[in-house]
Motif scaffolding. Structure first.
Motif, PDB file in Angstrom:
ATOM      1  N   ALA A  30       0.929  -1.065  -0.008  1.00 36.24           N
ATOM      2  CA  ALA A  30       0.168  -0.205   0.039  1.00 36.24           C
ATOM      3  C   ALA A  30       0.804   1.386  -0.020  1.00 36.24           C
ATOM      4  CB  ALA A  30      -0.845  -0.016   1.269  1.00 36.24           C
ATOM      5  N   SER A  31       2.111   1.341   0.709  1.00 33.27           N
ATOM      6  CA  SER A  31       2.853   2.493   0.783  1.00 33.27           C
ATOM      7  C   SER A  31       3.549   2.479  -0.439  1.00 33.27           C
ATOM      8  CB  SER A  31       3.885   2.194   1.896  1.00 33.27           C
ATOM      9  OG  SER A  31       4.814   1.243   1.637  1.00 33.27           O
ATOM     10  N   ALA A  32       3.785   1.321  -1.577  1.00 32.55           N
ATOM     11  CA  ALA A  32       4.424   1.805  -2.747  1.00 32.55           C
ATOM     12  C   ALA A  32       3.836   2.744  -3.523  1.00 32.55           C
ATOM     13  CB  ALA A  32       4.636   0.267  -3.520  1.00 32.55           C
ATOM     14  N   PHE A  33       2.436   3.045  -3.367  1.00 29.12           N
ATOM     15  CA  PHE A  33       1.824   3.786  -4.384  1.00 29.12           C
ATOM     16  C   PHE A  33       2.348   5.084  -4.219  1.00 29.12           C
ATOM     17  CE2 PHE A  33      -1.032   0.300  -4.539  1.00 29.12           C
ATOM     18  CZ  PHE A  33      -1.350   0.321  -5.776  1.00 29.12           C
ATOM     19  N   PRO A  34       2.284   5.862  -3.017  1.00 26.32           N
ATOM     20  CA  PRO A  34       2.907   7.196  -3.019  1.00 26.32           C
ATOM     21  C   PRO A  34       4.579   7.274  -3.320  1.00 26.32           C
ATOM     22  CG  PRO A  34       2.504   6.341  -1.022  1.00 26.32           C
ATOM     23  CD  PRO A  34       1.564   5.648  -1.846  1.00 26.32           C
ATOM     24  N   ALA A  35       5.192   6.147  -3.219  1.00 23.75           N
ATOM     25  CA  ALA A  35       6.540   6.166  -3.467  1.00 23.75           C
ATOM     26  C   ALA A  35       6.901   6.032  -5.074  1.00 23.75           C
ATOM     27  CB  ALA A  35       7.119   5.013  -2.779  1.00 23.75           C
ATOM     28  N   ILE A  36       5.907   5.549  -5.493  1.00 20.39           N
ATOM     29  CA  ILE A  36       5.953   5.140  -7.078  1.00 20.39           C
ATOM     30  C   ILE A  36       5.742   6.510  -7.666  1.00 20.39           C
ATOM     31  CG2 ILE A  36       5.124   4.277  -9.186  1.00 20.39           C
ATOM     32  CD1 ILE A  36       4.615   1.577  -7.620  1.00 20.39           C
ATOM     33  N   ARG A  37       4.643   7.290  -7.086  1.00 19.21           N
ATOM     34  CA  ARG A  37       4.414   8.691  -7.628  1.00 19.21           C
ATOM     35  C   ARG A  37       5.446   9.411  -7.497  1.00 19.21           C
ATOM     36  NH1 ARG A  37      -0.648   7.785  -5.274  1.00 19.21           N
ATOM     37  NH2 ARG A  37      -0.341   9.254  -3.479  1.00 19.21           N
ATOM     38  N   ALA A  38       6.238   9.389  -6.217  1.00 25.32           N
ATOM     39  CA  ALA A  38       7.388  10.691  -6.099  1.00 25.32           C
ATOM     40  C   ALA A  38       8.401  10.003  -6.982  1.00 25.32           C
ATOM     41  CB  ALA A  38       7.864  10.378  -4.524  1.00 25.32           C
ATOM     42  N   GLY A  39       8.661   8.560  -7.208  1.00 29.71           N
ATOM     43  CA  GLY A  39       9.762   8.407  -8.228  1.00 29.71           C
ATOM     44  C   GLY A  39       9.779   8.597  -9.530  1.00 29.71           C
ATOM     45  N   LEU A  40       8.439   8.499 -10.061  1.00 33.17           N
ATOM     46  CA  LEU A  40       8.162   8.790 -11.258  1.00 33.17           C
ATOM     47  C   LEU A  40       8.312  10.302 -11.737  1.00 33.17           C
ATOM     48  CD1 LEU A  40       5.035   6.488 -12.144  1.00 33.17           C
ATOM     49  CD2 LEU A  40       7.573   6.263 -13.108  1.00 33.17           C
ATOM     50  N   GLY A  49      12.155   0.893 -12.310  1.00 33.95           N
ATOM     51  CA  GLY A  49      11.974  -0.519 -11.741  1.00 33.95           C
ATOM     52  C   GLY A  49      13.692  -1.166 -11.738  1.00 33.95           C
ATOM     53  N   ALA A  50      14.480  -0.645 -12.355  1.00 35.93           N
ATOM     54  CA  ALA A  50      15.868  -1.308 -12.686  1.00 35.93           C
ATOM     55  C   ALA A  50      16.453  -0.782 -11.289  1.00 35.93           C
ATOM     56  CB  ALA A  50      16.540  -1.056 -14.031  1.00 35.93           C
ATOM     57  N   LEU A  51      16.284   0.439 -10.764  1.00 35.01           N
ATOM     58  CA  LEU A  51      16.874   0.868  -9.581  1.00 35.01           C
ATOM     59  C   LEU A  51      16.429   0.319  -8.347  1.00 35.01           C
ATOM     60  CD1 LEU A  51      17.434   4.652 -10.346  1.00 35.01           C
ATOM     61  CD2 LEU A  51      19.294   3.082 -10.009  1.00 35.01           C
ATOM     62  N   ARG A  52      15.157   0.166  -8.297  1.00 40.12           N
ATOM     63  CA  ARG A  52      14.308  -0.357  -7.274  1.00 40.12           C
ATOM     64  C   ARG A  52      14.997  -1.953  -6.798  1.00 40.12           C
ATOM     65  NH1 ARG A  52       7.575  -1.464  -7.066  1.00 40.12           N
ATOM     66  NH2 ARG A  52       7.575  -2.913  -5.186  1.00 40.12           N
ATOM     67  N   PHE A  53      14.792  -2.808  -8.091  1.00 38.47           N
ATOM     68  CA  PHE A  53      15.244  -4.238  -7.767  1.00 38.47           C
ATOM     69  C   PHE A  53      16.474  -4.594  -7.778  1.00 38.47           C
ATOM     70  CE2 PHE A  53      10.814  -4.517  -8.897  1.00 38.47           C
ATOM     71  CZ  PHE A  53      10.439  -5.569  -7.886  1.00 38.47           C
ATOM     72  N   PHE A  87       6.905 -11.426 -12.594  1.00 35.03           N
ATOM     73  CA  PHE A  87       6.292 -10.898 -11.238  1.00 35.03           C
ATOM     74  C   PHE A  87       7.369  -9.603 -10.728  1.00 35.03           C
ATOM     75  CE2 PHE A  87       5.741 -11.596  -6.428  1.00 35.03           C
ATOM     76  CZ  PHE A  87       4.485 -10.922  -6.484  1.00 35.03           C
ATOM     77  N   VAL A  88       8.595  -9.590 -11.250  1.00 32.87           N
ATOM     78  CA  VAL A  88       9.394  -8.369 -11.007  1.00 32.87           C
ATOM     79  C   VAL A  88       9.591  -7.496 -12.071  1.00 32.87           C
ATOM     80  CG1 VAL A  88      11.825  -8.016 -10.425  1.00 32.87           C
ATOM     81  CG2 VAL A  88      10.827 -10.009  -9.185  1.00 32.87           C
ATOM     82  N   ALA A  89      10.265  -7.971 -13.208  1.00 27.45           N
ATOM     83  CA  ALA A  89      10.522  -7.009 -14.267  1.00 27.45           C
ATOM     84  C   ALA A  89       9.307  -6.560 -15.022  1.00 27.45           C
ATOM     85  CB  ALA A  89      11.500  -7.871 -15.286  1.00 27.45           C
ATOM     86  N   LEU A  90       8.701  -7.556 -15.536  1.00 24.34           N
ATOM     87  CA  LEU A  90       7.635  -7.011 -16.377  1.00 24.34           C
ATOM     88  C   LEU A  90       6.448  -6.507 -15.660  1.00 24.34           C
ATOM     89  CD1 LEU A  90       6.647  -6.940 -19.321  1.00 24.34           C
ATOM     90  CD2 LEU A  90       5.422  -9.287 -18.951  1.00 24.34           C
ATOM     91  N   TYR A  91       5.919  -6.795 -14.429  1.00 28.67           N
ATOM     92  CA  TYR A  91       4.887  -6.211 -13.484  1.00 28.67           C
ATOM     93  C   TYR A  91       5.380  -4.707 -13.241  1.00 28.67           C
ATOM     94  CZ  TYR A  91       2.311  -5.432  -9.466  1.00 28.67           C
ATOM     95  OH  TYR A  91       1.260  -4.947  -8.516  1.00 28.67           O
ATOM     96  N   THR A  92       6.651  -4.648 -12.634  1.00 26.03           N
ATOM     97  CA  THR A  92       6.880  -3.321 -12.358  1.00 26.03           C
ATOM     98  C   THR A  92       7.112  -2.524 -13.543  1.00 26.03           C
ATOM     99  OG1 THR A  92       8.389  -2.035 -10.914  1.00 26.03           O
ATOM    100  CG2 THR A  92       9.482  -3.769 -12.353  1.00 26.03           C
ATOM    101  N   ALA A  93       7.432  -2.889 -14.578  1.00 25.54           N
ATOM    102  CA  ALA A  93       7.554  -1.899 -15.839  1.00 25.54           C
ATOM    103  C   ALA A  93       6.276  -1.467 -16.185  1.00 25.54           C
ATOM    104  CB  ALA A  93       8.408  -2.624 -16.762  1.00 25.54           C
ATOM    105  N   LEU A  94       5.146  -2.496 -16.517  1.00 27.20           N
ATOM    106  CA  LEU A  94       4.030  -2.226 -16.926  1.00 27.20           C
ATOM    107  C   LEU A  94       3.298  -1.323 -15.782  1.00 27.20           C
ATOM    108  CD1 LEU A  94       3.070  -5.787 -18.165  1.00 27.20           C
ATOM    109  CD2 LEU A  94       3.368  -3.814 -19.625  1.00 27.20           C
ATOM    110  N   LEU A 166      -3.534  -3.718 -16.608  1.00 30.11           N
ATOM    111  CA  LEU A 166      -4.134  -4.922 -16.554  1.00 30.11           C
ATOM    112  C   LEU A 166      -3.035  -5.956 -16.765  1.00 30.11           C
ATOM    113  CD1 LEU A 166      -7.049  -6.397 -16.550  1.00 30.11           C
ATOM    114  CD2 LEU A 166      -7.101  -5.823 -18.853  1.00 30.11           C
ATOM    115  N   GLY A 167      -2.067  -5.753 -17.702  1.00 31.67           N
ATOM    116  CA  GLY A 167      -1.330  -6.688 -17.947  1.00 31.67           C
ATOM    117  C   GLY A 167      -0.086  -6.874 -17.011  1.00 31.67           C
ATOM    118  N   ALA A 168      -0.146  -6.073 -16.015  1.00 30.70           N
ATOM    119  CA  ALA A 168       0.569  -6.247 -14.661  1.00 30.70           C
ATOM    120  C   ALA A 168      -0.217  -7.111 -13.670  1.00 30.70           C
ATOM    121  CB  ALA A 168       0.912  -4.739 -13.917  1.00 30.70           C
ATOM    122  N   ALA A 169      -1.409  -6.970 -13.490  1.00 33.96           N
ATOM    123  CA  ALA A 169      -2.035  -7.499 -12.673  1.00 33.96           C
ATOM    124  C   ALA A 169      -2.074  -9.191 -13.377  1.00 33.96           C
ATOM    125  CB  ALA A 169      -3.732  -7.284 -12.777  1.00 33.96           C
ATOM    126  N   LEU A 170      -2.150  -9.221 -14.721  1.00 36.65           N
ATOM    127  CA  LEU A 170      -2.062 -10.704 -15.097  1.00 36.65           C
ATOM    128  C   LEU A 170      -0.724 -11.343 -14.849  1.00 36.65           C
ATOM    129  CD1 LEU A 170      -3.312 -13.178 -16.808  1.00 36.65           C
ATOM    130  CD2 LEU A 170      -2.320 -11.744 -19.051  1.00 36.65           C
TER     131      LEU A 170
END
Length: 297
Positions: A30-40, A49-53, A87-94, A166-170
């Motif tokens: 849940a806390s990732a959403f504001p962090a992603i907004r700040a990061g983008l 995503g590359a830096l994160r992982f 679960f890591v690369a494609l999910y976070t990129a999408l 939707l692709g990330a959810a899949l």
């Protein structure tokens, strides 16, 4: 049996360890959403995503070196590789690319098609049972997430960004079902560590560009990517693996309906964002649906 092996005879249960793993996963994601907004605001979506992982993969690799769980069989390695790729690369990129054009409420609604996808796949592939009561609770949670999305006041813009999310959810759903059998032979943290290391390798081509952006990033952007690497990635991927190893895939995924309501509460506590009445009602419905699925007679 290797050090990384688990006990396949251990029954699936919801005990204190499972409860803590679920709660930590919900709070961290849940806390990732504001962090992603700040990061983008500072980084490109794939560079973020590359830096994160990359940050998460270093301690994960050290964990594998220290514990020496043994090399997985070719079949198990394919399942682990699917986690790193999907679960890591494609999910976070999408997800990162999708959130550049889709509102937070709409994004949470789309990403939370994941438990429904997972339940269906788990029934078809793993032979899990999902009762009528469980489907009722799932529908209640899904409707609640829809109210949260509508409460954002920005509508549901189903554009290219929505399709990416939707692709990330899949990706999440497929990985959950593909990796579920691994927990009969490997410890959850071993599976999680392999996911992060392999995912970081897939994202490595974008790491030099991300490093250049990091060097010029303001402190808010740098802290956001470090936080994403340590908490929603390193910690939460591990606790999610623990939860998935101890619960049916469909039931574990259903808890993810708690993420948007908790994200709303965190936004109120941290940023002073007051949820609308519609959003608050949706959050209560989402939590009620999770309770219905997991209610024991």
């Amino acid at each position: 049996m290797s050090i990384g092996a688990a006990h396949p005879s251990k029954p699936l249960s919801f005990d204190h360890v499972t409860a803590v793993a679920v709660i930590v996963t919900i709070l961290a994601w849940a806390s990732a959403f504001p962090a992603i907004r700040a990061g983008l605001q500072t980084f490109g979506p794939i560079e973020l995503g590359a830096l994160r992982f990359a940050i998460a993969a270093v301690p994960a690799a050290l964990f594998l070196i220290v514990t020496r769980p043994g090399w997985p069989t070719p079949a198990d390695f394919l399942r682990l590789a699917a986690g790193g790729l999907l679960f890591v690369a494609l999910y976070t990129a999408l997800l990162n690319m999708g959130e550049m054009t889709v509102s937070a409420g709409a994004a949470s609604f789309i990403i939370n098609t994941n438990p429904i996808m997972t339940a269906g796949l788990a029934m078809l592939v793993l032979g899990e049972r999902f009762s009528a009561r469980a489907w009722t609770g799932t529908a209640l949670s899904f409707a609640g997430i829809g109210l949260i999305a509508l409460g954002e006041g920005e509508g549901m813009r189903l554009d290219t960004g929505a399709l990416l999310i939707l692709g990330a959810a899949l990706c999440n759903s497929v990985t959950t079902v593909v990796q579920k059998p691994l927990f009969a032979r490997h410890k959850p943290l071993t599976v999680s560590a392999w996911n992060m290391v392999l995912g970081a390798l897939v994202l490595a081509p974008w790491l030099p560009s991300g490093a250049g952006q990091f060097a010029a990033a303001p402190s808010s952007g740098a802290l956001a990517v470090i936080y994403l690497g340590l908490v929603p990635s390193l910690i939460a991927y591990g606790t999610w693996a623990i939860a998935l190893s101890r619960l049916p895939a469909s039931r574990a995924s259903n808890f993810m309906y708690c993420v948007p309501p908790v994200a709303t509460l965190l936004g109120f506590a941290w940023l002073g964002e007051v949820p609308t009445m519609l959003g608050a009602a949706g959050g209560l419905m989402a939590l009620a649906g999770v309770a219905v699925v997991n209610w024991r007679r």
